[in-house]
Design a protein around this motif. Structure first.
Motif, PDB file in Angstrom:
ATOM      1  N   LEU A  30       0.857  -1.182   0.000  1.00 54.17           N
ATOM      2  CA  LEU A  30       0.000   0.000   0.000  1.00 54.17           C
ATOM      3  C   LEU A  30       0.893   1.232   0.000  1.00 54.17           C
ATOM      4  CD1 LEU A  30      -2.857   1.253   0.251  1.00 54.17           C
ATOM      5  CD2 LEU A  30      -2.514   1.241   2.745  1.00 54.17           C
ATOM      6  N   ILE A  31       0.792   2.040  -1.045  1.00 55.07           N
ATOM      7  CA  ILE A  31       1.546   3.286  -1.137  1.00 55.07           C
ATOM      8  C   ILE A  31       0.628   4.433  -0.741  1.00 55.07           C
ATOM      9  CG2 ILE A  31       2.822   4.854  -2.643  1.00 55.07           C
ATOM     10  CD1 ILE A  31       3.473   2.463  -4.435  1.00 55.07           C
ATOM     11  N   CYS A  32       1.110   5.278   0.155  1.00 57.16           N
ATOM     12  CA  CYS A  32       0.329   6.433   0.616  1.00 57.16           C
ATOM     13  C   CYS A  32       0.914   7.712   0.044  1.00 57.16           C
ATOM     14  CB  CYS A  32       0.332   6.514   2.143  1.00 57.16           C
ATOM     15  SG  CYS A  32      -0.291   5.040   2.955  1.00 57.16           S
ATOM     16  N   LYS A  91      -6.792   1.196   8.178  1.00 59.88           N
ATOM     17  CA  LYS A  91      -7.948   0.419   7.716  1.00 59.88           C
ATOM     18  C   LYS A  91      -7.752  -0.057   6.278  1.00 59.88           C
ATOM     19  CE  LYS A  91     -11.563   2.497  10.620  1.00 59.88           C
ATOM     20  NZ  LYS A  91     -12.784   3.356  10.611  1.00 59.88           N
ATOM     21  N   GLU A  92      -7.207   0.823   5.439  1.00 56.12           N
ATOM     22  CA  GLU A  92      -6.969   0.442   4.047  1.00 56.12           C
ATOM     23  C   GLU A  92      -5.900  -0.648   3.955  1.00 56.12           C
ATOM     24  OE1 GLU A  92      -8.674   1.083   1.481  1.00 56.12           O
ATOM     25  OE2 GLU A  92      -9.981   2.562   2.406  1.00 56.12           O
ATOM     26  N   ALA A  93      -4.924  -0.595   4.846  1.00 56.78           N
ATOM     27  CA  ALA A  93      -3.909  -1.652   4.878  1.00 56.78           C
ATOM     28  C   ALA A  93      -4.558  -2.988   5.222  1.00 56.78           C
ATOM     29  CB  ALA A  93      -2.818  -1.311   5.888  1.00 56.78           C
ATOM     30  N   GLU A  94      -5.491  -2.963   6.160  1.00 58.44           N
ATOM     31  CA  GLU A  94      -6.232  -4.172   6.508  1.00 58.44           C
ATOM     32  C   GLU A  94      -7.058  -4.646   5.321  1.00 58.44           C
ATOM     33  OE1 GLU A  94      -6.215  -5.924   9.278  1.00 58.44           O
ATOM     34  OE2 GLU A  94      -5.739  -4.641  11.003  1.00 58.44           O
ATOM     35  N   ARG A 103       1.953   8.410  13.307  1.00 63.51           N
ATOM     36  CA  ARG A 103       0.784   7.706  13.799  1.00 63.51           C
ATOM     37  C   ARG A 103       0.433   6.501  12.931  1.00 63.51           C
ATOM     38  NH1 ARG A 103      -3.422  12.139  16.405  1.00 63.51           N
ATOM     39  NH2 ARG A 103      -2.011  12.803  18.067  1.00 63.51           N
ATOM     40  N   VAL A 104       0.708   6.586  11.640  1.00 61.04           N
ATOM     41  CA  VAL A 104       0.524   5.403  10.790  1.00 61.04           C
ATOM     42  C   VAL A 104       1.426   4.277  11.292  1.00 61.04           C
ATOM     43  CG1 VAL A 104       0.962   4.432   8.494  1.00 61.04           C
ATOM     44  CG2 VAL A 104      -0.279   6.584   8.721  1.00 61.04           C
ATOM     45  N   ILE A 105       2.673   4.614  11.584  1.00 57.10           N
ATOM     46  CA  ILE A 105       3.604   3.601  12.086  1.00 57.10           C
ATOM     47  C   ILE A 105       3.067   2.972  13.367  1.00 57.10           C
ATOM     48  CG2 ILE A 105       5.914   3.215  13.032  1.00 57.10           C
ATOM     49  CD1 ILE A 105       6.906   5.448  11.122  1.00 57.10           C
ATOM     50  N   GLY A 106       2.499   3.798  14.233  1.00 52.92           N
ATOM     51  CA  GLY A 106       2.000   3.289  15.494  1.00 52.92           C
ATOM     52  C   GLY A 106       0.773   2.405  15.365  1.00 52.92           C
ATOM     53  N   HIS A 107      -0.081   2.682  14.392  1.00 48.49           N
ATOM     54  CA  HIS A 107      -1.362   1.971  14.286  1.00 48.49           C
ATOM     55  C   HIS A 107      -1.423   0.962  13.145  1.00 48.49           C
ATOM     56  CE1 HIS A 107      -3.736   4.345  17.246  1.00 48.49           C
ATOM     57  NE2 HIS A 107      -2.793   5.234  17.009  1.00 48.49           N
ATOM     58  N   ALA A 108      -0.453   0.956  12.275  1.00 49.99           N
ATOM     59  CA  ALA A 108      -0.487   0.063  11.114  1.00 49.99           C
ATOM     60  C   ALA A 108      -0.447  -1.404  11.531  1.00 49.99           C
ATOM     61  CB  ALA A 108       0.685   0.367  10.186  1.00 49.99           C
ATOM     62  N   PRO A 109      -1.117  -2.277  10.772  1.00 49.94           N
ATOM     63  CA  PRO A 109      -1.096  -3.708  11.068  1.00 49.94           C
ATOM     64  C   PRO A 109       0.130  -4.404  10.491  1.00 49.94           C
ATOM     65  CG  PRO A 109      -2.524  -3.306   9.194  1.00 49.94           C
ATOM     66  CD  PRO A 109      -2.045  -1.954   9.672  1.00 49.94           C
TER      67      PRO A 109
END
Length: 295
Positions: free
Chosen positions: A11-13, A99-102, A130-136
């Motif tokens: 997933l590229i952001c 969520k999109e990563a999931e 925060r992405v780093i902290g919450h990413a799956p």
């Protein structure tokens, strides 16, 4: 475990700014090399009050992002890469990205970061951290001018479960890519020069013996794993401020990738990623892979 050369879904952001340029470029190169499926997402930081006051401005933001994604599609098509590209509105962009990563089954998120400030203190942007902290999954942060060659890799080790996961990842990447690997552990020293003092020269009154023992133990375990995988590596202990030593060591070694661990997802809105990882990501000139340890 995520291997850069064995990815299935990426997933590229992008936020549409110049700071996403490195992530887009290197993300697509990674897709080309690995054959992974790829999705590109841009999450607009949605403000209900702004929409109520200036609906035309929000519409323009969406239009501009769609044009930006269209350019990325064209760039990917030239490389024969098929991708899904979409935009989202959210009051919490980092949650939407997670969520999109999931949803896409991503095993790696690739994203950029804001440029360095004139301060040594990190200001890397709340969305990235925060992405780093919450990413799956693991997150690859690519500065605008960075190139990911996987020729020289530096991995930070501190003996924690998070660092152990990062070390295992770094070893496997090095094995698959034939990269030179440096394992580094940093012990605090208030007055020591990080590059003038190696562990054989450290004075006990300067470095806590227990901290040095933990550092050497972590390096030993990581090096043993590397040797088991037939990966030659250099292991060093240095003293100083951890993030400065890691960033400066990467420069000295001409590393194009730093690998380090992060705490798992937090249950709170504010990121608890760890100041060392956060500052390395914010100050590094090369790409940083933040490995998430599985719970």
């Amino acid at each position: 475990m995520v291997q850069i050369t064995g990815l299935k879904n990426i997933l590229i952001c992008t936020d549409g700014s110049e700071f996403s340029g490195g992530a887009i470029r290197e993300g697509l190169r990674l897709v080309k090399k690995t054959g992974a499926r790829v999705a590109v997402v841009s999450v607009i930081d949605f403000n209900p009050e702004l929409q109520a006051l200036a609906p035309d401005l929000v519409d323009k933001m969406e239009t501009d992002i769609r044009k930006h994604l269209s350019v990325i599609r064209e760039e990917a098509a030239r490389e024969s890469i098929e991708l899904e590209a979409f935009t989202r509105l959210s009051t919490t962009p980092y949650i939407e990205i997670a969520k999109e990563a999931e949803r896409t089954g991503a095993d790696l998120i690739v994203m950029g970061r804001r440029g360095k400030t004139g301060l040594k203190r990190l200001l890397m942007g709340s969305v990235t951290k925060r992405v780093i902290g919450h990413a799956p999954c693991s997150v690859l942060v690519v500065p605008r001018e960075a190139k990911l060659e996987c020729k020289k890799i530096l991995c930070a080790v501190d003996g924690s479960v998070y660092a152990n996961a990062a070390a295992a990842e770094a070893v496997m990447i090095s094995k698959r890519c034939g990269a030179d690997l440096t394992l580094i552990s940093v012990v605090h020293a208030e007055t020591a020069s990080a590059f003038d003092i190696v562990h054989s020269q450290m004075h006990h009154d300067l470095i806590a013996e227990n901290e040095l023992r933990v550092a050497e133990s972590g390096l030993k375990s990581a090096k043993e794993f590397a040797e088991k995988e037939d990966v030659r590596c250099e292991s060093i202990v240095l003293a100083g401020k951890p993030y400065e030593v890691i960033v400066n060591s990467a420069l000295k070694k001409s590393a194009d990738l730093i690998v380090m661990g992060s705490h798992g997802r937090t249950g709170v809105d504010k990121l608890l990623m760890g100041s060392v990882a956060e500052r390395v990501v914010g100050n590094s000139e090369c790409a940083v892979l933040v490995v998430k340890a599985r719970k």
